[in-house]
Structures are given as C-alpha cells and as structure tokens.
Design an enzyme around this catalytic site. Structure first.
Site, PDB file in Angstrom:
ATOM      1  N   HIS A 137      10.833 -37.601 -13.286  1.00 20.22           N
ATOM      2  CA  HIS A 137      10.301 -37.921 -11.963  1.00 20.22           C
ATOM      3  C   HIS A 137       8.908 -37.322 -11.747  1.00 20.22           C
ATOM      4  O   HIS A 137       8.532 -37.021 -10.619  1.00 20.22           O
ATOM      5  CB  HIS A 137      11.271 -37.442 -10.888  1.00 20.22           C
ATOM      6  CG  HIS A 137      12.599 -38.128 -10.950  1.00 20.22           C
ATOM      7  ND1 HIS A 137      12.827 -39.370 -10.406  1.00 20.22           N
ATOM      8  CD2 HIS A 137      13.764 -37.758 -11.549  1.00 20.22           C
ATOM      9  CE1 HIS A 137      14.073 -39.734 -10.638  1.00 20.22           C
ATOM     10  NE2 HIS A 137      14.666 -38.767 -11.327  1.00 20.22           N
ATOM     11  N   CYS A 144       0.838  -1.184   0.000  1.00 15.59           N
ATOM     12  CA  CYS A 144       0.000   0.000   0.000  1.00 15.59           C
ATOM     13  C   CYS A 144       0.880   1.243   0.000  1.00 15.59           C
ATOM     14  O   CYS A 144       2.037   1.203   0.389  1.00 15.59           O
ATOM     15  CB  CYS A 144      -0.906   0.016   1.223  1.00 15.59           C
ATOM     16  SG  CYS A 144      -1.862  -1.487   1.463  1.00 15.59           S
ATOM     17  N   LYS A 195       4.426  -4.385  -5.398  1.00 18.12           N
ATOM     18  CA  LYS A 195       5.863  -4.258  -5.618  1.00 18.12           C
ATOM     19  C   LYS A 195       6.656  -4.584  -4.362  1.00 18.12           C
ATOM     20  O   LYS A 195       7.646  -5.298  -4.405  1.00 18.12           O
ATOM     21  CB  LYS A 195       6.184  -2.842  -6.083  1.00 18.12           C
ATOM     22  CG  LYS A 195       7.649  -2.621  -6.443  1.00 18.12           C
ATOM     23  CD  LYS A 195       8.041  -3.434  -7.655  1.00 18.12           C
ATOM     24  CE  LYS A 195       9.470  -3.179  -8.078  1.00 18.12           C
ATOM     25  NZ  LYS A 195       9.875  -4.096  -9.152  1.00 18.12           N
ATOM     26  N   TRP A 250      -3.781  -2.160  -1.059  1.00 18.91           N
ATOM     27  CA  TRP A 250      -3.768  -3.547  -1.537  1.00 18.91           C
ATOM     28  C   TRP A 250      -4.390  -4.379  -0.430  1.00 18.91           C
ATOM     29  O   TRP A 250      -3.893  -4.414   0.686  1.00 18.91           O
ATOM     30  CB  TRP A 250      -2.336  -3.987  -1.830  1.00 18.91           C
ATOM     31  CG  TRP A 250      -2.214  -5.309  -2.526  1.00 18.91           C
ATOM     32  CD1 TRP A 250      -2.339  -5.563  -3.853  1.00 18.91           C
ATOM     33  CD2 TRP A 250      -1.908  -6.568  -1.906  1.00 18.91           C
ATOM     34  NE1 TRP A 250      -2.119  -6.891  -4.103  1.00 18.91           N
ATOM     35  CE2 TRP A 250      -1.861  -7.533  -2.929  1.00 18.91           C
ATOM     36  CE3 TRP A 250      -1.683  -6.974  -0.594  1.00 18.91           C
ATOM     37  CZ2 TRP A 250      -1.588  -8.877  -2.683  1.00 18.91           C
ATOM     38  CZ3 TRP A 250      -1.406  -8.309  -0.350  1.00 18.91           C
ATOM     39  CH2 TRP A 250      -1.371  -9.241  -1.388  1.00 18.91           C
ATOM     40  N   ARG A 253       3.405   0.141  -6.790  1.00 22.72           N
ATOM     41  CA  ARG A 253       3.469  -0.781  -5.654  1.00 22.72           C
ATOM     42  C   ARG A 253       2.358  -1.819  -5.710  1.00 22.72           C
ATOM     43  O   ARG A 253       2.416  -2.823  -5.003  1.00 22.72           O
ATOM     44  CB  ARG A 253       3.366   0.016  -4.338  1.00 22.72           C
ATOM     45  CG  ARG A 253       4.524   0.959  -4.112  1.00 22.72           C
ATOM     46  CD  ARG A 253       4.239   1.929  -2.990  1.00 22.72           C
ATOM     47  NE  ARG A 253       4.231   1.279  -1.691  1.00 22.72           N
ATOM     48  CZ  ARG A 253       5.263   1.243  -0.861  1.00 22.72           C
ATOM     49  NH1 ARG A 253       6.401   1.798  -1.207  1.00 22.72           N
ATOM     50  NH2 ARG A 253       5.161   0.669   0.308  1.00 22.72           N
ATOM     51  N   GLU A 274      12.660 -18.628 -12.781  1.00 25.79           N
ATOM     52  CA  GLU A 274      12.360 -17.207 -12.962  1.00 25.79           C
ATOM     53  C   GLU A 274      11.500 -16.979 -14.204  1.00 25.79           C
ATOM     54  O   GLU A 274      10.576 -16.162 -14.194  1.00 25.79           O
ATOM     55  CB  GLU A 274      13.665 -16.412 -13.046  1.00 25.79           C
ATOM     56  CG  GLU A 274      13.524 -14.969 -13.467  1.00 25.79           C
ATOM     57  CD  GLU A 274      12.724 -14.105 -12.507  1.00 25.79           C
ATOM     58  OE1 GLU A 274      12.491 -12.925 -12.841  1.00 25.79           O
ATOM     59  OE2 GLU A 274      12.307 -14.588 -11.425  1.00 25.79           O
ATOM     60  N   GLU A 296       3.258 -14.279 -13.335  1.00 29.99           N
ATOM     61  CA  GLU A 296       2.981 -12.973 -12.733  1.00 29.99           C
ATOM     62  C   GLU A 296       2.207 -12.054 -13.656  1.00 29.99           C
ATOM     63  O   GLU A 296       1.271 -11.377 -13.216  1.00 29.99           O
ATOM     64  CB  GLU A 296       4.304 -12.284 -12.363  1.00 29.99           C
ATOM     65  CG  GLU A 296       4.976 -12.815 -11.115  1.00 29.99           C
ATOM     66  CD  GLU A 296       6.271 -12.073 -10.831  1.00 29.99           C
ATOM     67  OE1 GLU A 296       6.487 -11.708  -9.668  1.00 29.99           O
ATOM     68  OE2 GLU A 296       7.061 -11.853 -11.769  1.00 29.99           O
ATOM     69  N   LYS A 316       7.863 -15.226 -14.009  1.00 28.01           N
ATOM     70  CA  LYS A 316       7.512 -14.040 -14.784  1.00 28.01           C
ATOM     71  C   LYS A 316       6.242 -14.271 -15.605  1.00 28.01           C
ATOM     72  O   LYS A 316       5.370 -13.411 -15.682  1.00 28.01           O
ATOM     73  CB  LYS A 316       8.659 -13.650 -15.715  1.00 28.01           C
ATOM     74  CG  LYS A 316       9.778 -12.913 -15.049  1.00 28.01           C
ATOM     75  CD  LYS A 316       9.356 -11.500 -14.676  1.00 28.01           C
ATOM     76  CE  LYS A 316      10.361 -10.878 -13.727  1.00 28.01           C
ATOM     77  NZ  LYS A 316      10.312 -11.440 -12.366  1.00 28.01           N
ATOM     78  N   ASN A 356      -0.525   1.457   6.279  1.00 26.87           N
ATOM     79  CA  ASN A 356       0.115   0.316   5.634  1.00 26.87           C
ATOM     80  C   ASN A 356       0.465  -0.705   6.704  1.00 26.87           C
ATOM     81  O   ASN A 356       0.936  -0.338   7.779  1.00 26.87           O
ATOM     82  CB  ASN A 356       1.413   0.720   4.928  1.00 26.87           C
ATOM     83  CG  ASN A 356       1.174   1.576   3.706  1.00 26.87           C
ATOM     84  OD1 ASN A 356       0.049   1.799   3.307  1.00 26.87           O
ATOM     85  ND2 ASN A 356       2.253   2.063   3.123  1.00 26.87           N
ATOM     86  N   GLY A 357       0.282  -1.972   6.412  1.00 26.88           N
ATOM     87  CA  GLY A 357       0.665  -3.014   7.359  1.00 26.88           C
ATOM     88  C   GLY A 357      -0.528  -3.782   7.876  1.00 26.88           C
ATOM     89  O   GLY A 357      -1.618  -3.763   7.290  1.00 26.88           O
TER      90      GLY A 357
END
Length: 607
Positions: A502, A2, A602, A74, A27, A479, A486, A483, A98-99
C-alpha cells in the site's frame, strides 16, 4: 530533560557541582553551567557543549564557594549557546530552571516596562528577573520566590541562589521533578536522585506545587499555599557503581547486556516460583470488573503499549485502546465507566504522560503507572504502581527498561485474563512458563551478538532502512526503526508487513536493507510472502526468526539472525534485543554519540 544540582556545603562545592552534572549527562543536554557565591558576589561559568568544556573553563578561570547551583540544558527557548546556558542571573539572583514558563512573554513585557534588561533568549531568565523585582520591593528571598512562582504558568523545577545568602538555596517545583538530598552538615537539591546519589543516602521529594528552603541545618518544605509541611526523607539504594559503565564502551551496550538479569528481577516481583503462577502485588483494582483498557505512553514506551494491546485483546479478551500521551487528552475521547488506564514511562516524569494520567483520573478512570522510578510523580499519583526493576537506565535510547515493561505488561495481561475467566488454567500455566523462560532465552540472544555486529556494516552504508513485522512483530519493527533513527541518524521506518503493497514497496531497491521480524507463529507464512515481495524487487532482507523460520527460507535472504524458539506470546520481548544490538553497532560504526544522541533527552519534562 535538563538537569539541576544545588549544594549548600561545608567546603568548596564546585567539585560536587561538576560531579552532579556528570551524573545528569544521560538526560541529554547541549550546554552546562554553574554559579556560586564568592564573598558577596554571584560568580558564574557557562559553556556550550559537553561538561568537559565547562570543566576546562572552570579550571582556567577559577571559581569556588561553599554554596552553588549547576545545570545541564536541553534547549527549548533560545538556541544552545553560552548566552542561553544556565544559570541565569541578575545582580541579586542566580537560578537554574527545568521546564517552560508559558506566560514568559507577558512577564517579560511587564518587567521591561520596569527597566529590566534581558541578556538571553530564554524564558528561564524571566524567572530570575521576576524574583529580583520582588526582592527590590523589600521581600525576603523566601517571600520573593513564593510570590513569583504563583505568577508563572507552565512547568518548572527551580534552584535559586541569592547574593549575600551563604546558607540558603530555594527550590520549587510544578510539573517537573525536584528532590532534596540530606547530608552530614551539607544539603543538596537535584532534579534526579542519580545526581544526589554520590552525596546523600536519604532523599525527600517535593510534591506538586511545593517550594523548599535548604540550609546546612536541613530543609523546610512549603506547599502551594505556603504552609510548612513534612516531606519524609527516604533511603535511596542508588550508588555510583550502579551507574558506571564498567568494562563496556557505552552505557547502552551495558544496559542491553543487563537485560537477562533485570528481566529476571522484574519477573520475580510478579511470578511465584513455587506455583509457577503470576502473582501481582496488591493493586486495589478489581481486574474482573474492568470494562475497557486504555494504554498511554510516549516513544519506546508507546510501542510497549502497542504490544500490550495485542496481548490484552487476544489473551484477556478485553478491548484495549492505545494513545500517544501528547495526543490523548487533546482528543477528549470518551472514557467508559469502570475503565482502566495504564500509563507507561521509564522515568515516571514524562510530562505528556503525567498530564494524561491526571486527565484520566479526573475522568474517573482507575489508573496504573508502570515506571522504572518508584519514587516518581506518576508512581505517587496513580491508583496503583507496577515498578519495572531495570535499575538506572543512563543511555538515552531505552533498552532494558523497554523489555522490563514488556515482561510486566505480559504478567498484567495474564492476571487480567485469569480474573476475567478468559483463559483456562492450562493456558495460564503455558503462558506463565513461557515468561519464566525469558531471562535465559535473552542470554541466548546476546550470545549471537557477533553475527549481528557483522551485519551492521552493511546497514551503516544505507540511507534508508525498512523494518517489517506482523502482529506483535509490528511494534518491534517500529521499535527497531526508532532505535536506528535515534542513535545512528539513518532514516528508518517500521511497517506492518501487510502494508508494504500500500505504498512503502515503492521504496525498495538494492540499496535498501529490509529487516524482517518473523517468529515462526501463525502468521509466519504471510510474513514470508511479504519478504518474497521485497526480494523480488532487489531489497536486501535481513531475516530475524527462530531455527524453524530460518530453515524455511534457506539462503534466500541476504542474511539471517537466528533467535531461540519461544512461545509466540513472549516473542516480542526477545526480538526487541537484536534490533537494539543492530542499532547500537551501526551507530558505533558511524561514530555517533551513542549514549547521548543529538537533540534527544532521556526524560521529556516539557510538552
């Protein structure tokens, strides 16, 4: 996560609040709002969705004032709707938060018994009511905040507005960043230096447990014991130009294309061009005496740590463990005496990684923070800091910060190997020269973007995508899959190529693209063999290798992406770039919000 902005201004602050919120969009958020004082009343405007919707609401239902606060939210507690959007308010207080307030249920029960009625589902609103309670008991705004924050468990950054107080905003922080911006006859409060960059050229950072009163005359800082303390104001080099998109359609693409330059900037801070040797800044840590290394991070930064584990063990001949930050301290793993713990974060504020750093320090470990924000909490609390010089990274999906982390980790590995006597002078020179070539080779990779874009349409049609690699190619496979997930929302998984047999090979058919990360290194033949197993089952192989590797497979693969030939040591840095580009182009084809993908933020500042 946030975002917070607060302004004590000389004129109408609403344009500045909206501008600050736009600077915080990167963010990640799902609602936004502002509050100002109009005469002696608190006025709020809030909306679900993007800031453009909030702007429409402000324009259609005017709000003004010379003092105000704003927030991008958020969602954590409570669904993302207007009722749960910040600022939250009572008849005397408006605040943004925030938090997470972990003991909000107990506080809510206590306040309900006193007659307080809540309008949202959030933990944040509890803070507004708790402060109001103490105001009703006769405390000053400053006393009410100082008392309330001592009763709140968890993490918070707060900006608080008070009815009738046209020259006062109070801020507080615990576990979530907050900064004060100094203007000319105006003062600012923000969760992020980027939010303050259009308005202030000097910034002070609140330390853990601090609270601050800001007015047009300046700021008064208090520590967690309420003592007045000094928090120096430092110049900030951030500018609006640095965080604009320029001619690029998205921040993410701009940041991908900035990589040759910022990799070079980061490298120059660690590499002596006269001698060609890696020359770290003073760390006050004896790398020769380190008994074991622990690397801790989250998300993409964790995959950078995974690459570094291979490097530390192979090059520096020292045992290295990697941990996801959110698991590290809860495993309560024994940490060796003379151990070094390295914490990697773009923002330097990721709460899980910050908590892990504090845990390691308590356990007697030497600590290094690798961060992209040198003023961040991690940078201030670690024994040493190695800053990546990627510049502001606005896109939620990390690109240039990741490759800069890898460059910096590679330099640290070489310095550690040299300190331990684990490599010869000739080998050190070879590895140093390989790193020195990375910026120009990264530019060559970008020259092949059209070929990658052409392949994106094929991947965009897939429901599932697999990425495989060996050795340091394995973290890059992970990665690439991350990506793609995301920003395109396609299900993707990364695997060590030898693990295909496997279990994952059962997923292969002609609808599943398989991206193979295969530099022509000592394990190329084994990776090639795994690729053959995929093709035998109808999988569409997109093969990433250098000219030698691509020539070896001929036309057997569905498609090839040719990359420059480099020393295997630096290959993962370069191979990160095409997987970024592929994910980007797929996301554009699918029409997703590339820079602000759904449900993501972010900087993750809650556990």
């Amino acid at each position: 996560m946030c975002g917070i902005i607060g302004v004590v201004g000389k004129a109408d602050v609403v344009p500045s609040l909206i501008e600050g919120l736009k600077r915080l969009e990167y963010r990640g958020y799902d609602s936004a709002g502002i509050a100002t004082l109009v005469n002696d009343s608190i006025e709020r405007r809030r909306s679900e969705g993007k800031i453009a919707r909030l702007e429409e609401k402000v324009a259609g239902n005017g709000i003004h004032g010379d003092i105000g606060i704003g927030h991008t939210r958020w969602a954590t507690h409570g669904v993302p709707n207007e009722r749960n959007a910040h600022p939250h308010a009572t008849d005397r207080v408006a605040l943004v938060h925030n938090g997470i307030i972990e003991n909000y249920r107990e506080l809510a029960a206590e306040l309900s018994a006193l007659g307080h009625v809540f309008a949202s589902e959030t933990d944040s609103e509890i803070a507004a009511h708790l402060i109001t309670r103490y105001l009703n008991e006769g405390m000053t705004p400053q006393q009410a905040v100082a008392t309330a924050i001592k009763r709140m468990d968890g993490a918070y950054a707060l900006a608080i507005l008070f009815k009738g107080e046209h020259d006062l905003i109070v801020g507080a922080r615990k576990g979530s960043p907050l900064a004060v911006g100094w203007g000319e006859g105006e003062m600012y409060l923000g969760s992020d230096a980027l939010a303050l960059s259009p308005f202030a050229r000097r910034i002070s950072y609140l330390e853990e447990g601090d609270w601050v009163e800001i007015s047009r005359a300046g700021a008064i800082f208090h520590d967690e014991q309420d003592r007045v303390v000094d928090r120096p104001a430092k110049p900030t080099a951030l500018s609006g130009a640095m965080i604009g998109k320029g001619n690029y359609p998205h921040f993410m693409l701009k940041e991908i294309y900035e990589q040759p330059g910022v990799i070079g900037d980061t490298l120059r801070s660690m590499w002596n061009p006269a001698s060609g040797a890696i020359d770290l800044p003073p760390l006050d840590i004896d790398l020769a005496a380190i008994s074991r290394i622990t690397l801790v991070a989250c998300g993409t930064s964790y995959l950078g740590a995974m690459v570094a584990k291979y490097w530390f063990e192979k090059v520096a001949r020292i045992a290295a463990d990697i941990d996801i930050a959110s698991e590290f301290r809860y495993r309560d793993t024994p940490l060796e005496a003379d151990g070094l713990a390295i914490f990697i974060s773009q923002s330097g504020e990721t709460i899980d990684t910050l908590a892990a750093l504090r845990h390691a320090k308590e356990a007697g470990q030497k600590t290094i923070a690798i961060v992209n924000v040198p003023e961040s909490t991690m940078a201030r609390e670690a024994d040493a800091v190695l800053p990546t010089l990627a510049g502001p990274e606005i896109g939620v999906a990390s690109t240039k910060a990741f490759t800069c982390q890898l460059v910096l980790l590679a330099c640290l590995v070489i310095a550690t190997a040299r300190a331990r006597g684990a490599i010869s002078g000739a080998e050190e020179a070879r590895l140093s020269n390989a790193i020195a070539e990375v910026p120009s080779r990264a530019a060559e990779v970008l020259n092949g973007d059209e070929a990658i874009q052409a392949l994106a349409a094929e991947v965009a049609e897939a429901r599932d995508v697999l990425y495989i690699g060996r050795n340091t190619g394995y973290p890059i496979a992970l990665e690439g899959a991350l990506k793609l997930k995301e920003i395109s929302y396609i299900h993707a998984e990364g695997y060590a190529a030898g693990e295909l047999k496997h279990g994952p090979i059962a997923l292969i058919d002609d609808t599943v693209p398989v991206i193979v990360v295969a530099p022509s290194d000592a394990l190329f033949e084994k990776t090639f063999s795994n690729m053959q197993e995929v093709m035998a089952r109808g999988g569409k192989v997109i093969f990433m290798s250098d000219a030698k590797g691509c020539a070896h497979i001929g036309k057997e693969a569905f498609a090839t992406i040719e990359l420059p030939h480099v020393h295997p040591f630096v290959a993962p840095i370069l191979y990160a770039i095409p997987v970024q580009l592929l994910a980007y182009h797929v996301a554009v084809i699918k029409g997703t919000d590339v820079d602000q993908p759904r449900n993501l933020a972010k900087s993750v500042t809650v556990e």
